[in-house]
Write a protein that holds these residues in place. Structure first.
Motif, PDB file in Angstrom:
ATOM      1  N   LEU A 104     -16.594  11.296 -34.349  1.00  0.00           N
ATOM      2  CA  LEU A 104     -15.546  11.399 -33.330  1.00  0.00           C
ATOM      3  C   LEU A 104     -15.161  12.852 -33.080  1.00  0.00           C
ATOM      4  O   LEU A 104     -14.887  13.246 -31.938  1.00  0.00           O
ATOM      5  CB  LEU A 104     -14.314  10.590 -33.761  1.00  0.00           C
ATOM      6  CG  LEU A 104     -14.528   9.073 -33.860  1.00  0.00           C
ATOM      7  CD1 LEU A 104     -13.260   8.395 -34.356  1.00  0.00           C
ATOM      8  CD2 LEU A 104     -14.966   8.488 -32.515  1.00  0.00           C
ATOM      9  N   ASN A 105     -15.159  13.650 -34.135  1.00  0.00           N
ATOM     10  CA  ASN A 105     -14.852  15.077 -33.967  1.00  0.00           C
ATOM     11  C   ASN A 105     -15.890  15.782 -33.101  1.00  0.00           C
ATOM     12  O   ASN A 105     -15.591  16.792 -32.463  1.00  0.00           O
ATOM     13  CB  ASN A 105     -14.768  15.762 -35.340  1.00  0.00           C
ATOM     14  CG  ASN A 105     -13.353  15.840 -35.872  1.00  0.00           C
ATOM     15  OD1 ASN A 105     -12.489  16.442 -35.245  1.00  0.00           O
ATOM     16  ND2 ASN A 105     -13.111  15.222 -37.020  1.00  0.00           N
ATOM     17  N   GLU A 106     -17.114  15.241 -33.067  1.00  0.00           N
ATOM     18  CA  GLU A 106     -18.195  15.875 -32.307  1.00  0.00           C
ATOM     19  C   GLU A 106     -18.127  15.586 -30.801  1.00  0.00           C
ATOM     20  O   GLU A 106     -18.787  16.259 -30.019  1.00  0.00           O
ATOM     21  CB  GLU A 106     -19.549  15.411 -32.846  1.00  0.00           C
ATOM     22  CG  GLU A 106     -19.855  15.906 -34.256  1.00  0.00           C
ATOM     23  CD  GLU A 106     -21.156  15.338 -34.790  1.00  0.00           C
ATOM     24  OE1 GLU A 106     -21.889  14.699 -34.007  1.00  0.00           O
ATOM     25  OE2 GLU A 106     -21.440  15.535 -35.984  1.00  0.00           O
ATOM     26  N   VAL A 107     -17.346  14.572 -30.405  1.00  0.00           N
ATOM     27  CA  VAL A 107     -17.351  14.186 -28.985  1.00  0.00           C
ATOM     28  C   VAL A 107     -15.988  14.372 -28.309  1.00  0.00           C
ATOM     29  O   VAL A 107     -15.775  13.874 -27.206  1.00  0.00           O
ATOM     30  CB  VAL A 107     -17.836  12.723 -28.796  1.00  0.00           C
ATOM     31  CG1 VAL A 107     -19.285  12.589 -29.192  1.00  0.00           C
ATOM     32  CG2 VAL A 107     -16.978  11.740 -29.575  1.00  0.00           C
ATOM     33  N   ILE A 108     -15.095  15.119 -28.936  1.00  0.00           N
ATOM     34  CA  ILE A 108     -13.755  15.261 -28.359  1.00  0.00           C
ATOM     35  C   ILE A 108     -13.744  16.108 -27.084  1.00  0.00           C
ATOM     36  O   ILE A 108     -12.738  16.141 -26.380  1.00  0.00           O
ATOM     37  CB  ILE A 108     -12.742  15.844 -29.367  1.00  0.00           C
ATOM     38  CG1 ILE A 108     -13.206  17.219 -29.869  1.00  0.00           C
ATOM     39  CG2 ILE A 108     -12.508  14.893 -30.520  1.00  0.00           C
ATOM     40  CD1 ILE A 108     -12.172  17.908 -30.747  1.00  0.00           C
ATOM     41  N   HIS A 109     -14.860  16.745 -26.774  1.00  0.00           N
ATOM     42  CA  HIS A 109     -14.930  17.593 -25.587  1.00  0.00           C
ATOM     43  C   HIS A 109     -15.492  16.862 -24.364  1.00  0.00           C
ATOM     44  O   HIS A 109     -15.616  17.455 -23.286  1.00  0.00           O
ATOM     45  CB  HIS A 109     -15.824  18.807 -25.874  1.00  0.00           C
ATOM     46  CG  HIS A 109     -17.242  18.432 -26.173  1.00  0.00           C
ATOM     47  ND1 HIS A 109     -17.617  17.867 -27.379  1.00  0.00           N
ATOM     48  CD2 HIS A 109     -18.379  18.520 -25.430  1.00  0.00           C
ATOM     49  CE1 HIS A 109     -18.917  17.631 -27.354  1.00  0.00           C
ATOM     50  NE2 HIS A 109     -19.407  18.017 -26.189  1.00  0.00           N
ATOM     51  N   LEU A 110     -15.802  15.580 -24.502  1.00  0.00           N
ATOM     52  CA  LEU A 110     -16.560  14.898 -23.454  1.00  0.00           C
ATOM     53  C   LEU A 110     -15.725  14.224 -22.370  1.00  0.00           C
ATOM     54  O   LEU A 110     -16.276  13.488 -21.558  1.00  0.00           O
ATOM     55  CB  LEU A 110     -17.511  13.871 -24.083  1.00  0.00           C
ATOM     56  CG  LEU A 110     -18.715  14.457 -24.822  1.00  0.00           C
ATOM     57  CD1 LEU A 110     -19.593  13.352 -25.378  1.00  0.00           C
ATOM     58  CD2 LEU A 110     -19.539  15.361 -23.911  1.00  0.00           C
ATOM     59  N   GLY A 111     -14.429  14.438 -22.356  1.00  0.00           N
ATOM     60  CA  GLY A 111     -13.648  13.891 -21.255  1.00  0.00           C
ATOM     61  C   GLY A 111     -12.401  13.154 -21.707  1.00  0.00           C
ATOM     62  O   GLY A 111     -12.317  12.673 -22.843  1.00  0.00           O
ATOM     63  N   VAL A 112     -11.442  13.041 -20.795  1.00  0.00           N
ATOM     64  CA  VAL A 112     -10.145  12.443 -21.104  1.00  0.00           C
ATOM     65  C   VAL A 112     -10.292  10.992 -21.537  1.00  0.00           C
ATOM     66  O   VAL A 112      -9.612  10.535 -22.470  1.00  0.00           O
ATOM     67  CB  VAL A 112      -9.202  12.554 -19.886  1.00  0.00           C
ATOM     68  CG1 VAL A 112      -7.938  11.727 -20.097  1.00  0.00           C
ATOM     69  CG2 VAL A 112      -8.840  14.014 -19.633  1.00  0.00           C
ATOM     70  N   ASP A 113     -11.160  10.226 -20.866  1.00  0.00           N
ATOM     71  CA  ASP A 113     -11.313   8.811 -21.215  1.00  0.00           C
ATOM     72  C   ASP A 113     -11.758   8.638 -22.657  1.00  0.00           C
ATOM     73  O   ASP A 113     -11.235   7.792 -23.399  1.00  0.00           O
ATOM     74  CB  ASP A 113     -12.300   8.131 -20.259  1.00  0.00           C
ATOM     75  CG  ASP A 113     -13.668   8.803 -20.221  1.00  0.00           C
ATOM     76  OD1 ASP A 113     -13.747  10.022 -20.480  1.00  0.00           O
ATOM     77  OD2 ASP A 113     -14.658   8.116 -19.918  1.00  0.00           O
ATOM     78  N   ILE A 114     -12.704   9.464 -23.086  1.00  0.00           N
ATOM     79  CA  ILE A 114     -13.181   9.418 -24.465  1.00  0.00           C
ATOM     80  C   ILE A 114     -12.110   9.920 -25.422  1.00  0.00           C
ATOM     81  O   ILE A 114     -11.905   9.358 -26.510  1.00  0.00           O
ATOM     82  CB  ILE A 114     -14.487  10.220 -24.605  1.00  0.00           C
ATOM     83  CG1 ILE A 114     -15.631   9.472 -23.910  1.00  0.00           C
ATOM     84  CG2 ILE A 114     -14.829  10.494 -26.066  1.00  0.00           C
ATOM     85  CD1 ILE A 114     -16.951  10.197 -23.895  1.00  0.00           C
TER      86      ILE A 114
END
Length: 245
Positions: A104-114
């Motif tokens: 989860l820490n790796e994908v926190i930059h992928l958009g508000v919905d995520i």
């Protein structure tokens, strides 16, 4: 309370993930198909029973971890949604909790919905998976919230701040429960042994870091250099209000 049938939801999402990934990411397709086989082999039909079976294996999160690692928004979105469902149904193996938080820490930059979905997973991970989120894994949970609290999006920012408050209170709630478990032994020297208990140790270091942040000093446990002072004082107040004793 989670009401969605976890088996039906996962089968549909795994098939979607497999279709989306089959050309560029065959390893995700293969992992998804393995979990589909596992799901179809579970004889139970209720969500609780299905979740219990899934939680026995690390395999259940594998396609979703791989989906997140692609940094592809569509694959990551499907994967995060499925991880959220697995977590809320207690269908994640205790051995996979640390990997889940790291992913989860790796994908926190992928958009508000995520980002919003990620925040919705933090508190259940801390409160529903007893004995799994403490020490370094608790730090990972805090890092998720602190990183997203710095977002310029007001929804993400406010949600992260609210989750942080709840996580801090939960950290101290766990100490109360831990103390109850040890109260039967009247011979125990609590002063000597408090810091050997994992939840008491977490609470001590969290409160220490909050005080260090408030004083403008470097933290020891959570290690985040830029935290809003107003938020820090709010978190300290939450601890004092809920656990003054």
């Amino acid at each position: 309370m989670a009401t969605t049938n976890i088996g039906a939801l996962l089968l549909a999402e795994l098939q979607t993930l497999s279709t989306e990934a089959r050309r560029k990411h065959p390893e995700i397709k293969e992992a998804a198909e393995r979990v589909i086989v596992v799901l179809r082999g579970i004889k139970a039909t209720g969500s609780v029973e299905i979740a219990s079976e899934l939680a026995k294996s690390d395999e259940a999160i594998s396609p979703f971890v791989l989906g997140c690692k692609t940094n592809n928004h569509k694959l990551a979105s499907i994967s995060v949604q499925c991880l959220q469902q697995l977590i809320s149904h207690r269908a994640v193996s205790p051995r996979s909790i640390a990997q889940t938080l790291s992913t989860l820490n790796e994908v926190i930059h992928l958009g508000v919905d995520i980002q919003v979905k990620i925040l919705q997973m933090v508190l259940p991970l801390v409160t529903m998976y007893d004995g799994c989120v403490y020490g370094e894994t608790l730090v990972d949970a805090f890092h998720l919230c602190l990183a997203l609290q710095k977002s310029r999006d007001p929804i993400v920012n406010n949600t992260a701040a609210a989750i942080l408050r709840q996580v801090v209170v939960a950290v101290f709630d766990r100490v109360v429960a831990e103390d109850r478990e040890h109260n039967d032994d009247e011979q125990e020297d609590t002063r000597e042994n408090d810091m050997t208990r994992k939840y008491a140790k977490d609470a001590f270091f969290v409160l220490q870091d909050l005080c260090l942040w408030a004083a403008g000093s470097d933290t020891i446990f959570i290690l985040d250099e830029t935290v809003d002072q107003g938020l820090v004082l709010d978190l300290i107040e939450s601890v004092l209000v809920n656990h003054a004793a």
